[in-house]
Design an enzyme around this catalytic site. Structure first.
Site, PDB file in Angstrom:
ATOM      1  N   LYS A  60      72.909  40.814  42.228  1.00  0.00           N
ATOM      2  CA  LYS A  60      73.151  41.965  43.104  1.00  0.00           C
ATOM      3  C   LYS A  60      74.457  41.733  43.852  1.00  0.00           C
ATOM      4  O   LYS A  60      74.594  40.777  44.610  1.00  0.00           O
ATOM      5  CB  LYS A  60      71.993  42.150  44.087  1.00  0.00           C
ATOM      6  CG  LYS A  60      72.243  43.263  45.091  1.00  0.00           C
ATOM      7  CD  LYS A  60      71.028  43.593  45.918  1.00  0.00           C
ATOM      8  CE  LYS A  60      71.339  44.679  46.925  1.00  0.00           C
ATOM      9  NZ  LYS A  60      70.164  45.045  47.724  1.00  0.00           N
ATOM     10  N   LYS A 105      72.860  44.820  39.396  1.00  0.00           N
ATOM     11  CA  LYS A 105      73.058  45.963  40.294  1.00  0.00           C
ATOM     12  C   LYS A 105      74.401  45.842  40.974  1.00  0.00           C
ATOM     13  O   LYS A 105      74.702  44.749  41.450  1.00  0.00           O
ATOM     14  CB  LYS A 105      71.919  45.939  41.320  1.00  0.00           C
ATOM     15  CG  LYS A 105      72.000  46.978  42.389  1.00  0.00           C
ATOM     16  CD  LYS A 105      70.852  46.810  43.342  1.00  0.00           C
ATOM     17  CE  LYS A 105      71.014  47.819  44.466  1.00  0.00           C
ATOM     18  NZ  LYS A 105      70.089  47.575  45.533  1.00  0.00           N
TER      19      LYS A 105
HETATM   20  C1  PBG Z   1      68.620  46.741  50.364  1.00  0.00           C
HETATM   21  C2  PBG Z   1      68.814  47.594  49.166  1.00  0.00           C
HETATM   22  C3  PBG Z   1      69.962  48.327  48.901  1.00  0.00           C
HETATM   23  C4  PBG Z   1      69.728  49.033  47.735  1.00  0.00           C
HETATM   24  C5  PBG Z   1      68.447  48.725  47.293  1.00  0.00           C
HETATM   25  N1  PBG Z   1      67.889  47.822  48.191  1.00  0.00           N
HETATM   26  C6  PBG Z   1      71.202  48.480  49.675  1.00  0.00           C
HETATM   27  C7  PBG Z   1      71.838  47.300  50.257  1.00  0.00           C
HETATM   28  O1  PBG Z   1      71.746  46.183  49.735  1.00  0.00           O
HETATM   29  O2  PBG Z   1      72.474  47.479  51.290  1.00  0.00           O
HETATM   30  C8  PBG Z   1      70.732  49.964  47.115  1.00  0.00           C
HETATM   31  C9  PBG Z   1      70.251  50.988  46.180  1.00  0.00           C
HETATM   32  C10 PBG Z   1      71.174  52.110  45.964  1.00  0.00           C
HETATM   33  O3  PBG Z   1      72.327  52.156  46.470  1.00  0.00           O
HETATM   34  O4  PBG Z   1      70.759  53.030  45.259  1.00  0.00           O
HETATM   35  N2  PBG Z   1      67.739  45.701  50.274  1.00  0.00           N
END
Ligand code: PBG
Length: 323
Positions: free
Chosen positions: A196, A249
């Site tokens: 991520k 991601k």
């Molecule tokens: C936070 C989380 C995020 C997303 C999923 N879980 C955002 C972040 O890390 O700030 C992003 C998903 C998306 O942008 O569709 N735990």
């Protein structure tokens, strides 16, 4: 060699193309993210995600039943927490009657065969909008992992099939696995957000959950966008720690990572086409600059071609309707 080989032979008609098509999409490829809010009979459109809604629990169960009928077999739950419930300990995330826990129970009751995956991270519950407990402007690793593993058990107790840690703390997969085993939830799976990245594509999601970081950014825990080997290391570690499914991601900008992993591992790979990717396409289509459905399908197919076996996408229902 030409003219022995003429590549256009196999492209000559729709039937011919269908015969040799290498990658296909189906409804069961999708995991559908759902944003749940308190209240009843509420469906509020997320301004930066046109056509995507936050649902109250009563409406979400109907939505999940519709998804199941369309052939979707998994949903990924996120909850929007009120300001009063936010603090710097994440205690509200453990409430057996919290919105997440009630949602899991209601959905499993209404549609028992739907695989319910739950977000495990503190950002919706954090006064700082960070994924963990903050001390002196730092996100603490081990203290956060402790609460996340309790959160995972609480989701399992409510009936979650798969818990999905999206926080990027070190060691959280192992800690969650151990806690689940101890609590007797040997069949509760873990889908780890393994690769991520600290991405600018998450903006609309943070609007949806009101979870923008109050200070700084998430670069001390999410990965450097410039790194590839780090993603492979991190993912291999998560598999060793007990991840059943791993994730890359965001999606489109990180297909090289998806392919690298697909060449290396045999664990199912999920790719998350995130909120900013969804928003970009909606905006361009609104202006008439891109054909929405063509580009959407092109991106979704690209995920599978790159090696993903699961796609988390806000486009799921639109795409399935076109299949
Ligand atoms: C936070 C989380 C995020 C997303 C999923 N879980 C955002 C972040 O890390 O700030 C992003 C998903 C998306 O942008 O569709 N735990």
């Amino acid at each position: 060699m030409y003219p022995l080989n003429r590549n256009r032979r196999l492209r000559s008609t729709p039937s011919m193309r269908e015969l040799v098509q290498e990658t296909r999409l189906s409804a069961s490829d999708f995991l559908v993210p759902l944003f749940i809010v308190e209240g009843t009979n509420t469906a509020s459109e997320i301004p930066s995600m046109p056509g995507y809604f936050r649902y109250s629990l009563d409406l979400v169960t109907t939505e999940v039943a519709k998804l199941y009928d369309m052939g979707v077999r998994g949903v990924l739950l996120f909850v929007k927490v009120s300001d009063q419930e936010k603090d710097n300990t994440g205690i509200a995330a453990l409430n057996p009657d919290g919105l997440m826990q009630r949602s899991i129970r209601a959905i499993k009751k209404a549609v028992p065969n739907m695989v319910v995956c739950t977000d495990v991270a503190l950002d919706p519950y954090s006064v700082y909008g960070h994924d963990g407990i903050v001390e002196n402007k730092e996100v603490l690793n081990d203290a956060t992992v402790e609460i996340l593993s309790k959160m995972a058990v609480s989701h399992a107790e409510s009936g979650a099939d798969i818990v999905a840690p999206s926080d990027m703390m070190d060691g959280r997969v192992l800690a969650i696995r151990k806690q689940l085993e101890t609590a007797g939830f040997v069949h509760t799976g873990i889908m780890s957000y393994s690769a991520k990245y600290a991405s600018g594509f998450y903006g609309p999601f943070r609007d949806a959950l009101d979870s923008n970081p109050g200070f700084g950014d998430k670069k001390t825990y999410q990965m450097d966008i410039a790194n590839r080997k780090e993603a492979i290391n991190e993912t291999l570690q998560d598999i060793e720690e007990g991840a059943d499914i791993v994730m890359v991601k965001p999606g489109i900008a990180y297909l090289d990572i998806v392919r690298d992993l697909a060449n290396k591992i045999h664990t199912p790979i999920a790719v998350y086409q995130v909120s900013g990717e969804y928003a970009m396409l909606k905006a361009a289509a609104e202006k008439g600059w891109l054909d929405h459905d063509t580009v959407m399908m092109e991106q979704l197919i690209a995920f599978k071609r790159a090696g993903a076996s699961l796609i988390v996408s806000y486009h799921a229902t639109t795409a399935i309707a076109l299949l």
